[in-house]
Design a protein around this motif. Sequence first.
Motif, PDB file in Angstrom:
ATOM      1  N   LEU A 196      -4.749   9.621   1.457  1.00  0.00           N
ATOM      2  CA  LEU A 196      -3.288   9.805   1.142  1.00  0.00           C
ATOM      3  C   LEU A 196      -3.005  11.251   1.402  1.00  0.00           C
ATOM      4  O   LEU A 196      -3.597  11.986   0.568  1.00  0.00           O
ATOM      5  CB  LEU A 196      -3.276   9.499  -0.450  1.00  0.00           C
ATOM      6  CG  LEU A 196      -1.725   9.294  -1.132  1.00  0.00           C
ATOM      7  CD1 LEU A 196      -1.043   8.178  -0.110  1.00  0.00           C
ATOM      8  CD2 LEU A 196      -1.666   9.066  -2.372  1.00  0.00           C
ATOM      9  N   TYR A 249       0.145  13.972   1.022  1.00  0.00           N
ATOM     10  CA  TYR A 249       1.506  14.174   0.358  1.00  0.00           C
ATOM     11  C   TYR A 249       1.851  15.704   0.103  1.00  0.00           C
ATOM     12  O   TYR A 249       1.341  16.570   0.173  1.00  0.00           O
ATOM     13  CB  TYR A 249       1.487  13.293  -1.073  1.00  0.00           C
ATOM     14  CG  TYR A 249       0.341  13.999  -2.151  1.00  0.00           C
ATOM     15  CD1 TYR A 249       0.737  15.189  -3.265  1.00  0.00           C
ATOM     16  CD2 TYR A 249      -1.044  13.706  -2.118  1.00  0.00           C
ATOM     17  CE1 TYR A 249      -0.281  15.578  -3.927  1.00  0.00           C
ATOM     18  CE2 TYR A 249      -1.772  14.201  -3.038  1.00  0.00           C
ATOM     19  CZ  TYR A 249      -1.480  15.028  -3.941  1.00  0.00           C
ATOM     20  OH  TYR A 249      -2.354  15.673  -4.740  1.00  0.00           O
ATOM     21  N   GLU A 277      -0.256  12.810  -9.204  1.00  0.00           N
ATOM     22  CA  GLU A 277      -0.932  11.981  -8.058  1.00  0.00           C
ATOM     23  C   GLU A 277      -1.258  10.751  -8.521  1.00  0.00           C
ATOM     24  O   GLU A 277      -1.959  10.607  -9.775  1.00  0.00           O
ATOM     25  CB  GLU A 277      -2.356  12.783  -7.871  1.00  0.00           C
ATOM     26  CG  GLU A 277      -3.429  12.239  -6.628  1.00  0.00           C
ATOM     27  CD  GLU A 277      -4.279  13.219  -6.342  1.00  0.00           C
ATOM     28  OE1 GLU A 277      -5.550  12.444  -6.914  1.00  0.00           O
ATOM     29  OE2 GLU A 277      -4.344  14.182  -6.200  1.00  0.00           O
ATOM     30  N   TRP A 305      -1.964   1.756  -7.478  1.00  0.00           N
ATOM     31  CA  TRP A 305      -1.021   1.299  -6.653  1.00  0.00           C
ATOM     32  C   TRP A 305       0.382   1.136  -7.368  1.00  0.00           C
ATOM     33  O   TRP A 305       1.576   1.428  -6.920  1.00  0.00           O
ATOM     34  CB  TRP A 305      -1.422   0.131  -5.720  1.00  0.00           C
ATOM     35  CG  TRP A 305      -2.151   0.421  -4.849  1.00  0.00           C
ATOM     36  CD1 TRP A 305      -3.684  -0.176  -4.584  1.00  0.00           C
ATOM     37  CD2 TRP A 305      -2.298   1.204  -3.540  1.00  0.00           C
ATOM     38  NE1 TRP A 305      -4.173   0.212  -3.378  1.00  0.00           N
ATOM     39  CE2 TRP A 305      -3.259   1.199  -2.778  1.00  0.00           C
ATOM     40  CE3 TRP A 305      -1.130   1.925  -3.096  1.00  0.00           C
ATOM     41  CZ2 TRP A 305      -3.528   1.869  -1.682  1.00  0.00           C
ATOM     42  CZ3 TRP A 305      -1.203   2.811  -1.871  1.00  0.00           C
ATOM     43  CH2 TRP A 305      -2.330   2.830  -1.431  1.00  0.00           C
ATOM     44  N   TYR A 340       1.639   4.546  -7.609  1.00  0.00           N
ATOM     45  CA  TYR A 340       2.151   4.972  -6.217  1.00  0.00           C
ATOM     46  C   TYR A 340       3.449   4.332  -6.148  1.00  0.00           C
ATOM     47  O   TYR A 340       4.559   5.013  -5.647  1.00  0.00           O
ATOM     48  CB  TYR A 340       1.264   4.420  -5.037  1.00  0.00           C
ATOM     49  CG  TYR A 340       1.492   4.623  -4.005  1.00  0.00           C
ATOM     50  CD1 TYR A 340       1.279   6.069  -3.533  1.00  0.00           C
ATOM     51  CD2 TYR A 340       2.342   3.966  -2.911  1.00  0.00           C
ATOM     52  CE1 TYR A 340       1.681   6.450  -2.040  1.00  0.00           C
ATOM     53  CE2 TYR A 340       2.478   4.185  -1.820  1.00  0.00           C
ATOM     54  CZ  TYR A 340       2.103   5.425  -1.251  1.00  0.00           C
ATOM     55  OH  TYR A 340       2.574   5.720   0.005  1.00  0.00           O
ATOM     56  N   SER A 356       7.775   7.018   1.548  1.00  0.00           N
ATOM     57  CA  SER A 356       6.646   6.893   2.610  1.00  0.00           C
ATOM     58  C   SER A 356       7.622   6.238   3.835  1.00  0.00           C
ATOM     59  O   SER A 356       8.460   5.357   3.489  1.00  0.00           O
ATOM     60  CB  SER A 356       5.747   6.321   2.480  1.00  0.00           C
ATOM     61  OG  SER A 356       4.663   6.466   3.309  1.00  0.00           O
ATOM     62  N   TRP A 393      -3.004  -0.518   5.751  1.00  0.00           N
ATOM     63  CA  TRP A 393      -2.515  -0.229   4.494  1.00  0.00           C
ATOM     64  C   TRP A 393      -2.143  -1.716   3.954  1.00  0.00           C
ATOM     65  O   TRP A 393      -2.682  -1.995   2.887  1.00  0.00           O
ATOM     66  CB  TRP A 393      -1.240   0.448   4.556  1.00  0.00           C
ATOM     67  CG  TRP A 393      -0.784   0.721   3.044  1.00  0.00           C
ATOM     68  CD1 TRP A 393      -1.426   0.880   1.886  1.00  0.00           C
ATOM     69  CD2 TRP A 393       0.533   0.583   2.749  1.00  0.00           C
ATOM     70  NE1 TRP A 393      -1.004   0.935   0.739  1.00  0.00           N
ATOM     71  CE2 TRP A 393       0.581   0.883   0.996  1.00  0.00           C
ATOM     72  CE3 TRP A 393       1.895   0.556   3.239  1.00  0.00           C
ATOM     73  CZ2 TRP A 393       1.863   0.939   0.440  1.00  0.00           C
ATOM     74  CZ3 TRP A 393       3.098   0.398   2.521  1.00  0.00           C
ATOM     75  CH2 TRP A 393       3.010   0.958   1.045  1.00  0.00           C
ATOM     76  N   PHE A 434       4.799  10.846   0.863  1.00  0.00           N
ATOM     77  CA  PHE A 434       3.331  10.410   1.105  1.00  0.00           C
ATOM     78  C   PHE A 434       3.402  10.055   2.867  1.00  0.00           C
ATOM     79  O   PHE A 434       4.188   9.571   3.368  1.00  0.00           O
ATOM     80  CB  PHE A 434       2.914   9.208   0.242  1.00  0.00           C
ATOM     81  CG  PHE A 434       3.144   9.507  -1.180  1.00  0.00           C
ATOM     82  CD1 PHE A 434       1.976  10.027  -1.647  1.00  0.00           C
ATOM     83  CD2 PHE A 434       4.216   9.095  -1.916  1.00  0.00           C
ATOM     84  CE1 PHE A 434       1.968  10.321  -2.937  1.00  0.00           C
ATOM     85  CE2 PHE A 434       3.942   9.098  -3.255  1.00  0.00           C
ATOM     86  CZ  PHE A 434       3.040   9.758  -4.027  1.00  0.00           C
ATOM     87  N   ASP A 435       2.149  10.131   3.074  1.00  0.00           N
ATOM     88  CA  ASP A 435       1.532   9.494   4.512  1.00  0.00           C
ATOM     89  C   ASP A 435       0.223   8.912   4.143  1.00  0.00           C
ATOM     90  O   ASP A 435      -0.583   9.780   3.713  1.00  0.00           O
ATOM     91  CB  ASP A 435       1.850  10.578   5.499  1.00  0.00           C
ATOM     92  CG  ASP A 435       1.523   9.656   7.143  1.00  0.00           C
ATOM     93  OD1 ASP A 435       1.843   8.522   7.176  1.00  0.00           O
ATOM     94  OD2 ASP A 435       0.816  10.440   7.671  1.00  0.00           O
ATOM     95  N   ILE A 436       0.017   7.826   4.274  1.00  0.00           N
ATOM     96  CA  ILE A 436      -1.223   7.146   4.673  1.00  0.00           C
ATOM     97  C   ILE A 436      -1.789   6.933   5.843  1.00  0.00           C
ATOM     98  O   ILE A 436      -1.228   6.333   6.825  1.00  0.00           O
ATOM     99  CB  ILE A 436      -1.332   5.678   3.750  1.00  0.00           C
ATOM    100  CG1 ILE A 436      -0.616   5.645   2.461  1.00  0.00           C
ATOM    101  CG2 ILE A 436      -2.641   4.861   4.192  1.00  0.00           C
ATOM    102  CD1 ILE A 436      -0.621   4.282   1.806  1.00  0.00           C
ATOM    103  N   LEU A 485      -7.365   7.035  -1.775  1.00  0.00           N
ATOM    104  CA  LEU A 485      -6.460   6.068  -1.950  1.00  0.00           C
ATOM    105  C   LEU A 485      -6.423   5.676  -3.375  1.00  0.00           C
ATOM    106  O   LEU A 485      -7.275   5.508  -3.916  1.00  0.00           O
ATOM    107  CB  LEU A 485      -6.665   4.894  -0.930  1.00  0.00           C
ATOM    108  CG  LEU A 485      -6.436   5.076   0.579  1.00  0.00           C
ATOM    109  CD1 LEU A 485      -6.454   3.862   1.115  1.00  0.00           C
ATOM    110  CD2 LEU A 485      -5.090   5.823   0.767  1.00  0.00           C
TER     111      LEU A 485
END
Length: 447
Positions: free
Chosen positions: A175, A177, A189, A193, A196, A211, A227, A288-290, A314
């Motif tokens: 993750l 961010y 943080e 999930w 999140y 995201s 994901w 965010f970017d996964i 994650l």
Amino acid sequence: MRKRITAAAGLAALALTATACAGGGTSTPKSDGGSSAKSTGSGTELAVPAGPVTITFEEAMTIGTLKPAMDKLVSDFQAKYPNITVKLQGEPDYATMYTKEKAEVQAGNAPTIGQAYESWASYFQSSGVLAPISDLAGTDTPPAMSTFYKGIQADMKLPDGKTWMWPFNKSVLILFYNADLMAKDGQSEPKTWDDYASVMKAVSKDGVTGSTVDPGSAKAAQYGTQWFEILAKANGATLYDADGTPHLNDPGVVKALQYMKDLKDANALATGTNYPGETALGAQKGMFDISSAAGYGFENKTVGGKFKLGISALPSGPAGAVNQLTGTNIVVFKSASADQKAAAWAFLKFITSPAEQAQWAATSGYLPVTSQALSDPVLQAFVAKNPYETAAVSELDTAFTLPGFSWIFQCQGYEATAIQEALENGKQPSDALNTAQSACAAAKAQG
């Protein structure tokens, strides 16, 4: 649109799995050339050949930091074994590489070794053109294998339970961010999930979206689909049985897609293409970017020092912490001569040695496959400057892979389509996944 070699990029080879079965690798093997061997207790391990020998390596580590990292691996090996020449056959991307590998095999001119996803290895193995690791190591579980992370060990085998692959460029998703924005908005943080989703919704205002993901398409699933698979597994769902039977419309899988749709409906999640999460994060329009740990260099460059880039493992779900192993392995083609196989085995062992794994991880961005590399000064220095590595490596023992069948990428394409239907076209997750389940079951039936 820039090109990047990532785990998801290999899914572009989806359509290639429907082509005619590879030939049997009919090139005539050379003589053994007097190569020596030693007993491993359960068989005979191939020893380094005494005379000169050349091996060919079909690979796609040809862009960015990957090329110098690959060149360093080869030069280090050839310095230790000057009688062995490693000829790299570099391709611009995975789809091109897979096409080339299959064409060479069909022409009776297979490379000695090549990069391969699990489903590609399954395709080649079912065509009878691969040499199992036991042919090289004298055992299906070579001593070095016990030092690899558990997720890596499991990934080396195909559904028949036999070791057909050797690990190479491996990674997991992490993750990324905007740490400054998170602090400014009074958020923490996310550890689960549920956390999140709460943070995603809270920060989605004033031109910022939580995201942006790219599910991909029927021809090439991307990180958004991975994901989704992680979310499903975190719910305790089984996406595929060991024999490949799909469960894409099971309750835990539907719940994962509903989770994504709820975020989309709340304007906390958007969809796009060509690494849209990274682009939005860098433009300070996404929180965010996964993405793959191996993409850290790209993420950091896109952010460009405009804010503090936060990085973490994650979040976890009801079933605990779940991650997916990404990247390729290496396979050995059985049409190689005995000396070439012996040289290939020396190369495979060498590149997964702790010192070389430390160097590879520090220069390529991929993760070390053995924990022993973490004590090497080269990797310790890298980790000191790039602490994200610790969070990423911690996932390698538990990261899952999908069953290694040749049609699995096709099913991931159906997953991607279901995600698109739900997020972009308003289709109910259960209906979209019923369609994916039927299509995947048909693909399995066709083999």
